[in-house]
Design a protein around this motif. Sequence first.
Motif, short mmCIF file in Angstrom:
data_model
loop_
_atom_site.label_atom_id
_atom_site.label_comp_id
_atom_site.label_asym_id
_atom_site.label_seq_id
_atom_site.Cartn_x
_atom_site.Cartn_y
_atom_site.Cartn_z
N ASN A 81 0.92 -1.20 -0.06
CA ASN A 81 0.00 0.03 -0.04
C ASN A 81 0.77 1.40 0.19
O ASN A 81 0.34 2.43 -0.19
CB ASN A 81 -1.03 0.16 1.07
CG ASN A 81 -2.17 -0.93 0.99
OD1 ASN A 81 -2.88 -0.85 0.15
ND2 ASN A 81 -2.20 -1.93 2.02
N ALA A 92 0.90 1.56 -5.97
CA ALA A 92 0.06 1.92 -5.17
C ALA A 92 0.10 3.48 -5.30
O ALA A 92 -1.23 4.22 -5.56
CB ALA A 92 0.26 1.79 -3.63
N ASP A 93 0.92 4.24 -5.34
CA ASP A 93 1.18 5.74 -5.98
C ASP A 93 0.57 5.91 -7.04
O ASP A 93 -0.32 6.93 -7.20
CB ASP A 93 2.56 6.32 -5.83
CG ASP A 93 3.15 6.25 -4.22
OD1 ASP A 93 2.24 6.04 -3.13
OD2 ASP A 93 4.38 6.02 -3.87
N ARG A 112 -3.22 5.30 -7.14
CA ARG A 112 -4.22 6.25 -6.42
C ARG A 112 -4.33 7.55 -7.27
O ARG A 112 -5.13 8.26 -7.13
CB ARG A 112 -3.58 6.63 -5.05
CG ARG A 112 -3.72 5.51 -3.87
CD ARG A 112 -3.03 5.99 -2.66
NE ARG A 112 -3.06 4.97 -1.68
CZ ARG A 112 -2.18 4.19 -1.30
NH1 ARG A 112 -0.80 4.41 -1.95
NH2 ARG A 112 -2.24 3.26 -0.55
N ALA A 160 -7.29 6.43 -9.44
CA ALA A 160 -8.23 5.61 -8.72
C ALA A 160 -9.52 6.51 -8.31
O ALA A 160 -10.74 6.00 -8.32
CB ALA A 160 -7.91 5.04 -7.28
N TRP A 161 -9.52 8.02 -8.32
CA TRP A 161 -10.54 9.02 -7.95
C TRP A 161 -11.58 8.67 -9.20
O TRP A 161 -12.72 8.96 -8.77
CB TRP A 161 -10.10 10.39 -7.75
CG TRP A 161 -9.30 10.71 -9.01
CD1 TRP A 161 -8.16 10.67 -9.39
CD2 TRP A 161 -9.97 11.58 -10.08
NE1 TRP A 161 -7.70 11.33 -10.69
CE2 TRP A 161 -8.92 11.83 -11.20
CE3 TRP A 161 -11.33 11.65 -10.44
CZ2 TRP A 161 -9.12 12.14 -12.27
CZ3 TRP A 161 -11.71 12.44 -11.58
CH2 TRP A 161 -10.72 12.63 -12.62
N ASP A 211 -8.42 0.54 0.42
CA ASP A 211 -7.05 -0.02 -0.19
C ASP A 211 -7.12 -0.54 -1.51
O ASP A 211 -6.37 -0.97 -2.27
CB ASP A 211 -6.40 -0.91 0.88
CG ASP A 211 -5.81 -0.27 2.09
OD1 ASP A 211 -5.54 0.84 1.96
OD2 ASP A 211 -5.67 -0.79 3.38
N TRP A 256 -6.69 1.27 -5.53
CA TRP A 256 -5.81 1.43 -6.38
C TRP A 256 -5.32 0.11 -7.21
O TRP A 256 -5.18 0.10 -8.10
CB TRP A 256 -4.38 1.84 -5.72
CG TRP A 256 -3.80 0.99 -4.60
CD1 TRP A 256 -4.15 1.02 -3.27
CD2 TRP A 256 -2.77 0.32 -4.95
NE1 TRP A 256 -3.32 -0.06 -2.47
CE2 TRP A 256 -2.46 -0.62 -3.44
CE3 TRP A 256 -2.10 -0.45 -5.95
CZ2 TRP A 256 -1.59 -1.59 -3.62
CZ3 TRP A 256 -1.28 -1.31 -6.05
CH2 TRP A 256 -0.95 -2.01 -4.57
N THR A 273 -7.83 -0.41 -9.68
CA THR A 273 -7.53 0.47 -10.97
C THR A 273 -6.27 -0.03 -11.79
O THR A 273 -6.38 0.06 -12.96
CB THR A 273 -7.23 1.86 -10.34
OG1 THR A 273 -8.24 2.45 -9.55
CG2 THR A 273 -6.87 3.00 -11.43
#
Length: 256
Positions: free
Chosen positions: A79, A84-85, A88, A91-92, A102, A105, A108
């Motif tokens: 995470n 993950a970065d 994210r 992911a929005w 969690d 991401w 996605t």
Amino acid sequence: SGIILKKFKVFAGEPAPFVMELPPYHWPTLTNLLASTWERGWSFIKRAGTLILASSIVLWFLQSFGIVNGSLSLVEDNNVSLLADLGRMLAWIFVPLGWAGDMAWKATVATFTGLIAKEEVVNTFGVLYAGLGEVSEEGTEIWAAVAADFSAVTAWSFLIFNLLCAPCFAAMGAIKREMNNWKWTLASIGYMCGFAYVVSLIVYQIGGLLTGEVTFNVFSVVAFALLGLLLVLLFRKGYCGRDDTIQTAMALESGK
């Protein structure tokens, strides 16, 4: 989707007949059977040994390393990984579809790797949820972790989006070759992604209200509005062009 599209002017008109001549069928010969099996099997082996393997290595690296105290290093929790970065950052877009927390991401990243090949979605989940461990063919090692991230409604939302959205890059290339027009190619891909988003949004928001997982919110209003729009487009009268109008008038005059 087909019924909706054919009622617009650009797709209106008499349906064109489809005629295909079927060859005489006979039992396959052993030589042809072995040749066909080898060709298809070798094609998959090449793709699994190159594209899928390479993407697995990249995914493993991105989910195993992260920026810690300003430097690149191994991380135990994916995470806080580079993957993950990256996930994210995008992911929005899928928050209205229920992809939150969690799992957002991870879902996605799996969706975007699915554009390489749809089986990459399964491969990505294997990497993200198993880490450095091995996953059996049945995937029993990761089901508990996946079930902890996905509810029934979010699982439907994720599956529906990935099944209806744009296909893999190879299929996109086939669309371009068949249409021979970048405008129609991009329109086709955009339509598939938009249609997938709309259906997934409706399923999650309305399904979540029925199961109690979702509280009524602005996206619920959007979901009901989109569902109403789809129903209107589905049952509305189709486009009536000049030729259709003339044919209708002639039929009325003749008493037919």
